[in-house]
Design a protein around this motif. Structure first.
Motif, PDB file in Angstrom:
ATOM      1  N   PHE A 218       0.848  -1.188   0.000  1.00 36.75           N
ATOM      2  CA  PHE A 218       0.000   0.000   0.000  1.00 36.75           C
ATOM      3  C   PHE A 218       0.885   1.239   0.000  1.00 36.75           C
ATOM      4  O   PHE A 218       1.905   1.284   0.692  1.00 36.75           O
ATOM      5  CB  PHE A 218      -0.893   0.039   1.241  1.00 36.75           C
ATOM      6  N   THR A 219       0.454   2.228  -0.756  1.00 34.16           N
ATOM      7  CA  THR A 219       1.153   3.509  -0.772  1.00 34.16           C
ATOM      8  C   THR A 219       0.141   4.635  -0.654  1.00 34.16           C
ATOM      9  O   THR A 219      -0.776   4.737  -1.466  1.00 34.16           O
ATOM     10  CB  THR A 219       1.956   3.700  -2.062  1.00 34.16           C
ATOM     11  N   ILE A 220       0.315   5.457   0.373  1.00 33.56           N
ATOM     12  CA  ILE A 220      -0.571   6.598   0.567  1.00 33.56           C
ATOM     13  C   ILE A 220       0.115   7.851   0.047  1.00 33.56           C
ATOM     14  O   ILE A 220       1.334   8.011   0.178  1.00 33.56           O
ATOM     15  CB  ILE A 220      -0.961   6.752   2.053  1.00 33.56           C
ATOM     16  N   SER A 221      -0.670   8.723  -0.564  1.00 37.50           N
ATOM     17  CA  SER A 221      -0.127   9.978  -1.070  1.00 37.50           C
ATOM     18  C   SER A 221      -1.215  11.049  -0.993  1.00 37.50           C
ATOM     19  O   SER A 221      -2.389  10.731  -0.823  1.00 37.50           O
ATOM     20  CB  SER A 221       0.361   9.824  -2.507  1.00 37.50           C
ATOM     21  N   ARG A 222      -0.799  12.284  -1.094  1.00 43.06           N
ATOM     22  CA  ARG A 222      -1.769  13.371  -1.053  1.00 43.06           C
ATOM     23  C   ARG A 222      -1.436  14.408  -2.111  1.00 43.06           C
ATOM     24  O   ARG A 222      -0.256  14.667  -2.374  1.00 43.06           O
ATOM     25  CB  ARG A 222      -1.860  14.013   0.329  1.00 43.06           C
ATOM     26  N   ASP A 223      -2.466  14.966  -2.701  1.00 43.12           N
ATOM     27  CA  ASP A 223      -2.321  16.038  -3.682  1.00 43.12           C
ATOM     28  C   ASP A 223      -3.064  17.244  -3.122  1.00 43.12           C
ATOM     29  O   ASP A 223      -4.289  17.329  -3.225  1.00 43.12           O
ATOM     30  CB  ASP A 223      -2.906  15.600  -5.023  1.00 43.12           C
ATOM     31  N   ASN A 224      -2.321  18.148  -2.511  1.00 42.28           N
ATOM     32  CA  ASN A 224      -2.956  19.304  -1.885  1.00 42.28           C
ATOM     33  C   ASN A 224      -3.696  20.166  -2.915  1.00 42.28           C
ATOM     34  O   ASN A 224      -4.713  20.786  -2.587  1.00 42.28           O
ATOM     35  CB  ASN A 224      -1.923  20.133  -1.141  1.00 42.28           C
ATOM     36  N   GLY A 225      -3.196  20.197  -4.131  1.00 49.09           N
ATOM     37  CA  GLY A 225      -3.838  21.007  -5.160  1.00 49.09           C
ATOM     38  C   GLY A 225      -5.218  20.499  -5.533  1.00 49.09           C
ATOM     39  O   GLY A 225      -6.097  21.264  -5.932  1.00 49.09           O
ATOM     40  N   LYS A 226      -5.407  19.183  -5.396  1.00 57.99           N
ATOM     41  CA  LYS A 226      -6.701  18.572  -5.720  1.00 57.99           C
ATOM     42  C   LYS A 226      -7.500  18.231  -4.471  1.00 57.99           C
ATOM     43  O   LYS A 226      -8.569  17.628  -4.569  1.00 57.99           O
ATOM     44  CB  LYS A 226      -6.482  17.316  -6.559  1.00 57.99           C
ATOM     45  N   ASN A 227      -6.978  18.580  -3.311  1.00 56.71           N
ATOM     46  CA  ASN A 227      -7.655  18.278  -2.047  1.00 56.71           C
ATOM     47  C   ASN A 227      -8.006  16.789  -1.944  1.00 56.71           C
ATOM     48  O   ASN A 227      -9.085  16.422  -1.485  1.00 56.71           O
ATOM     49  CB  ASN A 227      -8.936  19.124  -1.902  1.00 56.71           C
ATOM     50  N   THR A 228      -7.078  15.953  -2.343  1.00 61.34           N
ATOM     51  CA  THR A 228      -7.348  14.518  -2.449  1.00 61.34           C
ATOM     52  C   THR A 228      -6.195  13.708  -1.870  1.00 61.34           C
ATOM     53  O   THR A 228      -5.029  14.061  -2.048  1.00 61.34           O
ATOM     54  CB  THR A 228      -7.580  14.125  -3.915  1.00 61.34           C
ATOM     55  N   VAL A 229      -6.572  12.650  -1.200  1.00 57.41           N
ATOM     56  CA  VAL A 229      -5.620  11.666  -0.702  1.00 57.41           C
ATOM     57  C   VAL A 229      -5.879  10.356  -1.434  1.00 57.41           C
ATOM     58  O   VAL A 229      -7.033   9.997  -1.681  1.00 57.41           O
ATOM     59  CB  VAL A 229      -5.768  11.476   0.818  1.00 57.41           C
ATOM     60  N   TYR A 230      -4.800   9.665  -1.747  1.00 63.69           N
ATOM     61  CA  TYR A 230      -4.905   8.426  -2.504  1.00 63.69           C
ATOM     62  C   TYR A 230      -4.336   7.257  -1.702  1.00 63.69           C
ATOM     63  O   TYR A 230      -3.448   7.427  -0.864  1.00 63.69           O
ATOM     64  CB  TYR A 230      -4.128   8.542  -3.818  1.00 63.69           C
ATOM     65  N   LEU A 231      -4.840   6.081  -1.996  1.00 57.32           N
ATOM     66  CA  LEU A 231      -4.272   4.855  -1.458  1.00 57.32           C
ATOM     67  C   LEU A 231      -4.097   3.893  -2.628  1.00 57.32           C
ATOM     68  O   LEU A 231      -5.079   3.375  -3.152  1.00 57.32           O
ATOM     69  CB  LEU A 231      -5.165   4.243  -0.377  1.00 57.32           C
ATOM     70  N   GLN A 232      -2.856   3.715  -3.023  1.00 52.75           N
ATOM     71  CA  GLN A 232      -2.543   2.761  -4.089  1.00 52.75           C
ATOM     72  C   GLN A 232      -2.326   1.399  -3.460  1.00 52.75           C
ATOM     73  O   GLN A 232      -1.513   1.266  -2.537  1.00 52.75           O
ATOM     74  CB  GLN A 232      -1.295   3.202  -4.841  1.00 52.75           C
ATOM     75  N   ILE A 233      -3.065   0.421  -3.936  1.00 50.92           N
ATOM     76  CA  ILE A 233      -3.001  -0.914  -3.354  1.00 50.92           C
ATOM     77  C   ILE A 233      -2.531  -1.893  -4.422  1.00 50.92           C
ATOM     78  O   ILE A 233      -3.149  -2.004  -5.480  1.00 50.92           O
ATOM     79  CB  ILE A 233      -4.365  -1.358  -2.818  1.00 50.92           C
ATOM     80  N   GLU A 234      -1.462  -2.587  -4.140  1.00 50.69           N
ATOM     81  CA  GLU A 234      -0.907  -3.580  -5.059  1.00 50.69           C
ATOM     82  C   GLU A 234      -1.008  -4.970  -4.440  1.00 50.69           C
ATOM     83  O   GLU A 234      -1.158  -5.123  -3.244  1.00 50.69           O
ATOM     84  CB  GLU A 234       0.557  -3.251  -5.358  1.00 50.69           C
ATOM     85  N   SER A 235      -0.887  -5.974  -5.309  1.00 51.47           N
ATOM     86  CA  SER A 235      -0.855  -7.378  -4.858  1.00 51.47           C
ATOM     87  C   SER A 235      -1.984  -7.678  -3.881  1.00 51.47           C
ATOM     88  O   SER A 235      -1.751  -8.197  -2.783  1.00 51.47           O
ATOM     89  CB  SER A 235       0.503  -7.680  -4.215  1.00 51.47           C
ATOM     90  N   LEU A 236      -3.185  -7.341  -4.283  1.00 54.19           N
ATOM     91  CA  LEU A 236      -4.329  -7.499  -3.381  1.00 54.19           C
ATOM     92  C   LEU A 236      -4.527  -8.957  -2.990  1.00 54.19           C
ATOM     93  O   LEU A 236      -4.338  -9.879  -3.793  1.00 54.19           O
ATOM     94  CB  LEU A 236      -5.583  -6.957  -4.043  1.00 54.19           C
TER      95      LEU A 236
END
Length: 115
Positions: A67-85
């Motif tokens: 899992f990789t969490i990231s944030r884009d302040n410009g888009k007011n969005t946080v993401y969670l990239q999930i691999e190898s589910l």
């Protein structure tokens, strides 16, 4: 006040990947931390990942490396990239925002891992 809306969940086969998004109703620049919890059927809600306003991330041990969490302040969005589910990743994933006054939660997005 902050409204959070998650998206990106769905049905995926084991080994697949997903990217969850959490869109906030206002700027997240000053929000102390944002992240994700999840709740599997019949289990308590558990911490998954968090990212601070400075970009420092922390993860539950069982998801580190996948899992990789990231944030884009410009888009007011946080993401969670999930691999190898894995099937055990099946859960409702909830986004949260930690401000100086209180925590806010989204409604959740369902992730189902099944063949």
């Amino acid at each position: 006040q902050v409204q959070l809306v998650e998206s990106g969940g769905g049905l995926v086969q084991p080994g697949g990947s997903l990217r969850l998004s959490c869109a906030a109703s206002r700027s997240i620049f000053s929000i102390n931390a944002m992240g994700w919890h999840r709740q599997a059927p019949g289990k308590e809600r558990e911490f998954v990942a968090v990212i601070t306003s400075r970009g420092s991330a922390n993860y539950q041990d069982s998801v580190k490396g996948r899992f990789t969490i990231s944030r884009d302040n410009g888009k007011n969005t946080v993401y969670l990239q999930i691999e190898s589910l894995k099937p055990e990743d099946t859960a409702v994933y909830y986004c949260f925002a930690q401000t100086t006054t209180r925590n806010y939660w989204g409604q959740g997005t369902q992730v189902t891992v099944s063949s």
